[in-house]
Write an enzyme that holds these catalytic residues in place. Structure first.
Site, PDB file in Angstrom:
ATOM      1  N   CYS A 161      45.357  42.275  -6.971  1.00 31.63           N
ATOM      2  CA  CYS A 161      46.195  42.676  -8.103  1.00 31.63           C
ATOM      3  C   CYS A 161      47.677  42.554  -7.755  1.00 31.63           C
ATOM      4  O   CYS A 161      48.093  42.864  -6.645  1.00 31.63           O
ATOM      5  CB  CYS A 161      45.906  44.125  -8.486  1.00 31.63           C
ATOM      6  SG  CYS A 161      44.307  44.393  -9.255  1.00 31.63           S
ATOM      7  N   ARG A 202      52.343  45.640  -0.753  1.00 34.44           N
ATOM      8  CA  ARG A 202      51.257  46.175   0.059  1.00 34.44           C
ATOM      9  C   ARG A 202      51.056  45.383   1.349  1.00 34.44           C
ATOM     10  O   ARG A 202      50.055  44.712   1.537  1.00 34.44           O
ATOM     11  CB  ARG A 202      49.957  46.211  -0.762  1.00 34.44           C
ATOM     12  CG  ARG A 202      50.095  47.027  -2.033  1.00 34.44           C
ATOM     13  CD  ARG A 202      48.773  47.354  -2.659  1.00 34.44           C
ATOM     14  NE  ARG A 202      48.138  46.193  -3.252  1.00 34.44           N
ATOM     15  CZ  ARG A 202      46.999  46.234  -3.918  1.00 34.44           C
ATOM     16  NH1 ARG A 202      46.370  47.376  -4.070  1.00 34.44           N
ATOM     17  NH2 ARG A 202      46.470  45.148  -4.441  1.00 34.44           N
TER      18      ARG A 202
END
Length: 434
Positions: free
Chosen positions: A123, A128
């Site tokens: 996503c 991240r």
């Protein structure tokens, strides 16, 4: 490309099974790479991410099959035999669609002394980074370089095992904890993971590893101790129920003014969400075999402010769904996202349905429609990520007229037959070709 068509206005009622957790199944599929013996995983959900992970490990030479449950709403069984694993490599073509593929790095390195894994995708909800994975494995003696989009890891010359170490991550990271936990099971000596993630999925992974012969203590706390062993054996393990799917259905039932039993749901894994639902006026009870939820009616809900944090706090993966509930509740609420940047992409789509939301940076302020007499109105909206798509479905279940949700491949990454389960609760929803 598929889309969902929803005709809202029906209160959800009945009972629905909660599938096994995606965020437990994915690391547990990778954990099976730690042994040459067969591993059986029960209650594995049928999701695109699971299919991708199975394709990934098959590409390495692993035998893996996913048999279905007795009906469309039940999870299945996966049998894995990594005894003939020949290629400890995860190529970009498979990794690019799913960030969890980075979880193959630790097991491959621990068992074979080398691994090549593409930098992950998934996503688009923030960067991240995987630097905590690299930092931890390097502390255990691995030599890791990143080049041409790949993480290339190997043990130093003359070493046959990773070395136990005390590792403190700079932040709480779920996949980082899982990767290091798996790697530590076969390391020489004791590994201590400080600032470890405490999520139920991490605990479930640890329980599987223990069933394989690992020596682990402290899982479920911020300090996990692992005494490495020379080899692990096969096991049979049941994947824990998906708390995010359960939370999503709790919000859907509450928003539509319904009542339902969520079979296999674990209320003890959803304390922060359930506390907010009760404050909103929803009755939620832990019962034998699941969770029972009863809504006072969408117009009677009281909007709740919340802030996402690491477990056991309010989960970021429930932020969008609870925001959809706040949209139809009474009062003004404030939602603060502290885990990921760029995770308010569903706001613009909710606005298309008539929501009143102002988002600025990490904060969104929602003016509930419950005490205004206004209603959400069906429209065509676009899913932007996994949990955002779930929030649009919830809003569509409440809106008048027809709501069409495009790009539902995001939904299929994390929800096992969502439209079928919603239909079983009385929703007017169908999957159609665009």
């Amino acid at each position: 490309m598929d889309q969902l068509q929803i005709r809202g206005g029906r209160a959800l009622s009945g009972d629905v099974p909660i599938s096994g957790a995606k965020n437990a199944a994915l690391p547990e599929l990778c954990a099976a790479l730690l042994t040459a013996e067969p591993v059986t995983l029960l209650n594995v959900p049928r999701l695109q991410d699971v299919a991708t992970m199975l394709q990934l490990i098959r590409n390495m030479g692993v035998a893996a099959e996913h048999s279905q449950g007795d009906d469309r709403a039940s999870s299945g069984t996966v049998r894995i035999d990594a005894g003939a694993l020949s290629t400890p490599e995860a190529p970009y073509e498979l990794v690019k669609t799913m960030r969890a593929s980075v979880l193959a790095l630790g097991p491959l390195l621990a068992r074979f002394g080398e691994a090549t894994v593409s930098l992950p995708g998934g996503c688009a909800i923030g960067s991240r980074p995987v630097d905590q994975h690299i930092k931890g494995l390097s502390a255990m003696g691995a030599e890791i370089v990143v080049e041409h989009g790949y993480m290339i890891a190997r043990l130093p010359e003359g070493r046959s095992r990773l070395q136990g170490a005390r590792i403190t991550t700079d932040m709480v990271t779920v996949t980082g904890t899982e990767n290091l936990l798996m790697a530590a099971t076969l390391a020489d000596g004791e590994t201590v993971l400080e600032n470890a993630a405490q999520e139920p999925e991490v605990v479930d992974l640890a329980e599987m590893l223990i069933a394989m012969g690992a020596q682990i203590e402290g899982h479920g706390t911020s300090r996990i101790r692992v005494q490495g062993v020379e080899r692990l054996h096969g096991c049979t393990h049941r994947v824990v129920a998906d708390r995010i799917e359960a939370g999503t259905f709790l919000c859907a039932v509450a928003a539509t003014g319904g009542e339902a039993l969520l079979r296999h749901g674990r209320a003890d894994h959803l304390d922060a969400v359930i506390d907010k639902l009760r404050d909103a006026g929803v009755t939620v009870e832990a019962v034998d075999g699941g969770i029972r939820v009863r809504s006072p009616g969408a117009g009677q809900l009281q909007a709740q402010s919340f802030r996402t944090t690491e477990y056991p706090g309010f989960p970021t993966d429930m932020q969008a769904q609870f925001m959809a509930l706040n949209v139809v509740a009474q009062g003004t609420s404030r939602v603060t996202e502290t885990i990921f940047e760029n995770r308010f992409m569903h706001v613009d789509e909710l606005l298309r349905l008539g929501a009143r939301i102002q988002a600025d940076g990490k904060v969104a302020v929602i003016e509930g429609l419950g005490d205004t007499g206004a209603l959400l109105s069906g429209a065509t909206v676009m899913a932007t990520d996994l949990r955002a798509s779930a929030s649009l479905v919830i809003a569509g279940l409440v809106a008048t007229g027809q709501t069409t949700v495009d790009r539902i491949y995001h939904l299929d990454r994390g929800y096992d037959c969502m439209e079928g389960k919603l239909r079983a609760l009385g929703a007017d929803i169908e999957r159609v070709k665009a």
